[in-house]
Scaffold this active site. Sequence first.
Site, PDB file in Angstrom:
ATOM      1  N   SER A  18       0.846  -1.187   0.000  1.00  0.00           N
ATOM      2  CA  SER A  18       0.000   0.000   0.000  1.00  0.00           C
ATOM      3  C   SER A  18       0.881   1.236   0.000  1.00  0.00           C
ATOM      4  CB  SER A  18      -0.884   0.014   1.259  1.00  0.00           C
ATOM      5  OG  SER A  18      -1.509   1.268   1.440  1.00  0.00           O
TER       6      SER A  18
ATOM      7  N   TYR B 151      -2.560  -0.063  10.396  1.00  0.00           N
ATOM      8  CA  TYR B 151      -2.613  -0.458   8.988  1.00  0.00           C
ATOM      9  C   TYR B 151      -1.270  -0.200   8.304  1.00  0.00           C
ATOM     10  CZ  TYR B 151      -4.203  -0.703   4.140  1.00  0.00           C
ATOM     11  OH  TYR B 151      -4.353  -1.025   2.805  1.00  0.00           O
TER      12      TYR B 151
END
Length: 254
Positions: free
Chosen positions: A138, A151
């Site tokens: 990501s 995250y």
Amino acid sequence: MFELNGKVAVVTGAGSGIGRAIAQVFARQGAQVHILELHPDAALETVAQIEDAGGTAQSHACDVSHQEQVKEVFQAIGKVDILVNNAGIAHVGSLENTSEQDLDRIYQVNVKGAYNCLLAAVGLMKEQGGGVILNMASIAAHVGLVDRFAYSMSKGAMAAMTLSVAKDYLPFNIRCNSVSPARVHTPFVDGFIAKNYQGQEAEMFEKLSKTQPIGRMAKPEEVAALALYLCSEEAGFITGCDYPIDGGFIKLNS
């Protein structure tokens, strides 16, 4: 180009969104696709769509955070040419408002889940003389994002695991890369916005879309196209690399 005829591909979390798009394009290009999914109904829907389009797919109910479940599924599949570690969950919160339980939950799925699948796949790939692994990282692994502590931790781990596996398994003809999407418009994103920004859905969607300099979120099919290339023979000289697919987010936000 980019044919996967005769290849066996495992895609985790392919019941919707990016995972579903990857499973669909892999099947369209000739792969036999195995879907590992926590939600069986969603997986069966993906399988039905693939079969309706003339492809071959099979679903396996599996919690990737449970190592024995993962081992059993991979042993049942038997041959794995391609692994896409896509399954993952999100969390909103800074360091101070991320509980121990939140951190453990993100770790179990996003980090340990990927580890479990890597461990199960690499052994099979070594036995058969090689394979390809693609990890879903990501932009959170590359830049600081507000309220994404847990995250970001998990996606940073995914990027680091990619490098480690790519290095260690060069002698076994196993390639390992990752892709780092910015925001992608999926049902997950819609649900995430509805859960965390009640009453501000339209405003937040517009705001998140415009954080990409290109002016919109990515489509799952665009991420799937990059995944197809990286898992195909045409990318045979590529390993240990991360590919941002981010609408300019990392380099052009200023």
